[in-house]
Write a protein that holds these residues in place. Structure first.
Motif, PDB file in Angstrom:
ATOM      1  N   LYS A   1       0.821  -1.219   0.000  1.00 51.92           N
ATOM      2  CA  LYS A   1       0.000   0.000   0.000  1.00 51.92           C
ATOM      3  C   LYS A   1       0.849   1.261   0.000  1.00 51.92           C
ATOM      4  O   LYS A   1       0.339   2.354  -0.237  1.00 51.92           O
ATOM      5  N   ILE A   2       2.132   1.130   0.279  1.00 49.08           N
ATOM      6  CA  ILE A   2       3.076   2.241   0.164  1.00 49.08           C
ATOM      7  C   ILE A   2       4.254   1.726  -0.654  1.00 49.08           C
ATOM      8  O   ILE A   2       4.854   0.707  -0.308  1.00 49.08           O
ATOM      9  N   ILE A   3       4.555   2.444  -1.725  1.00 50.54           N
ATOM     10  CA  ILE A   3       5.663   2.044  -2.591  1.00 50.54           C
ATOM     11  C   ILE A   3       6.569   3.251  -2.779  1.00 50.54           C
ATOM     12  O   ILE A   3       6.146   4.268  -3.328  1.00 50.54           O
ATOM     13  N   TYR A   4       7.778   3.135  -2.265  1.00 49.09           N
ATOM     14  CA  TYR A   4       8.786   4.164  -2.490  1.00 49.09           C
ATOM     15  C   TYR A   4       9.515   3.821  -3.781  1.00 49.09           C
ATOM     16  O   TYR A   4       9.820   2.663  -4.040  1.00 49.09           O
TER      17      TYR A   4
ATOM     18  N   GLN B   1      -5.722   7.730  -6.542  1.00 48.49           N
ATOM     19  CA  GLN B   1      -6.143   6.666  -5.637  1.00 48.49           C
ATOM     20  C   GLN B   1      -5.518   6.860  -4.264  1.00 48.49           C
ATOM     21  O   GLN B   1      -4.427   7.408  -4.140  1.00 48.49           O
ATOM     22  N   ILE B   2      -6.226   6.393  -3.263  1.00 45.09           N
ATOM     23  CA  ILE B   2      -5.690   6.481  -1.908  1.00 45.09           C
ATOM     24  C   ILE B   2      -4.533   5.504  -1.744  1.00 45.09           C
ATOM     25  O   ILE B   2      -3.501   5.831  -1.177  1.00 45.09           O
ATOM     26  N   THR B   3      -4.736   4.278  -2.219  1.00 50.48           N
ATOM     27  CA  THR B   3      -3.659   3.289  -2.179  1.00 50.48           C
ATOM     28  C   THR B   3      -3.531   2.645  -3.544  1.00 50.48           C
ATOM     29  O   THR B   3      -4.525   2.516  -4.254  1.00 50.48           O
ATOM     30  N   PRO B   4      -2.390   2.289  -3.924  1.00 48.63           N
ATOM     31  CA  PRO B   4      -1.137   2.433  -3.191  1.00 48.63           C
ATOM     32  C   PRO B   4      -0.623   3.869  -3.279  1.00 48.63           C
ATOM     33  O   PRO B   4      -0.840   4.555  -4.274  1.00 48.63           O
ATOM     34  N   ALA B   5       0.030   4.293  -2.233  1.00 49.56           N
ATOM     35  CA  ALA B   5       0.708   5.587  -2.247  1.00 49.56           C
ATOM     36  C   ALA B   5       2.080   5.357  -2.853  1.00 49.56           C
ATOM     37  O   ALA B   5       2.851   4.535  -2.359  1.00 49.56           O
ATOM     38  N   ILE B   6       2.368   6.047  -3.938  1.00 44.01           N
ATOM     39  CA  ILE B   6       3.679   5.932  -4.579  1.00 44.01           C
ATOM     40  C   ILE B   6       4.446   7.200  -4.258  1.00 44.01           C
ATOM     41  O   ILE B   6       4.038   8.300  -4.631  1.00 44.01           O
TER      42      ILE B   6
END
Length: 106
Positions: free
Chosen positions: A45-48, A67-72
């Motif tokens: 859900k979080i991608i750096y 989109q809320i997720t995934p947060a890039i």
């Protein structure tokens, strides 16, 4: 449970493993596209992503901006930084608080 991932060149991301973040070293643009699609379709859900790699994947990353997720989230790497990561954080903070926290209202 949701997970956090980081993708980019090995030298830029290997330290994230010590924080318990799943790291995915990328060697070329095609591999990056495949890995990003894989990560966005799963538990991450979080991608750096390093700025230099993100600059090659603009079209793919834009698909997830609303989109809320995934947060890039763009992060600086060892080299070829564009400054886009800090600009995006700055824009998000400006949107949230209504002013530029670094320079005030200009």
């Amino acid at each position: 449970m949701y997970k956090i991932a980081v993708i980019g060149d090995y030298d830029s991301i290997y330290g994230f493993a010590t924080l318990g973040i799943d790291t995915f070293p990328i060697h070329d643009e095609n591999e990056a596209k495949t890995k990003l699609k894989e990560l966005t379709g799963g538990l991450y859900k979080i991608i750096y992503i390093t700025e230099s790699l993100a600059s090659k994947l603009t079209e793919e990353i834009e698909k997830y901006e609303e989109q809320i997720t995934p947060a890039i989230i763009l992060i600086p790497g060892i080299s070829d930084n564009t400054g886009e990561g800090i600009n995006r954080v700055k824009q998000s903070v400006e949107k949230a608080v209504g002013s530029d926290i670094l320079f005030g209202n200009q």
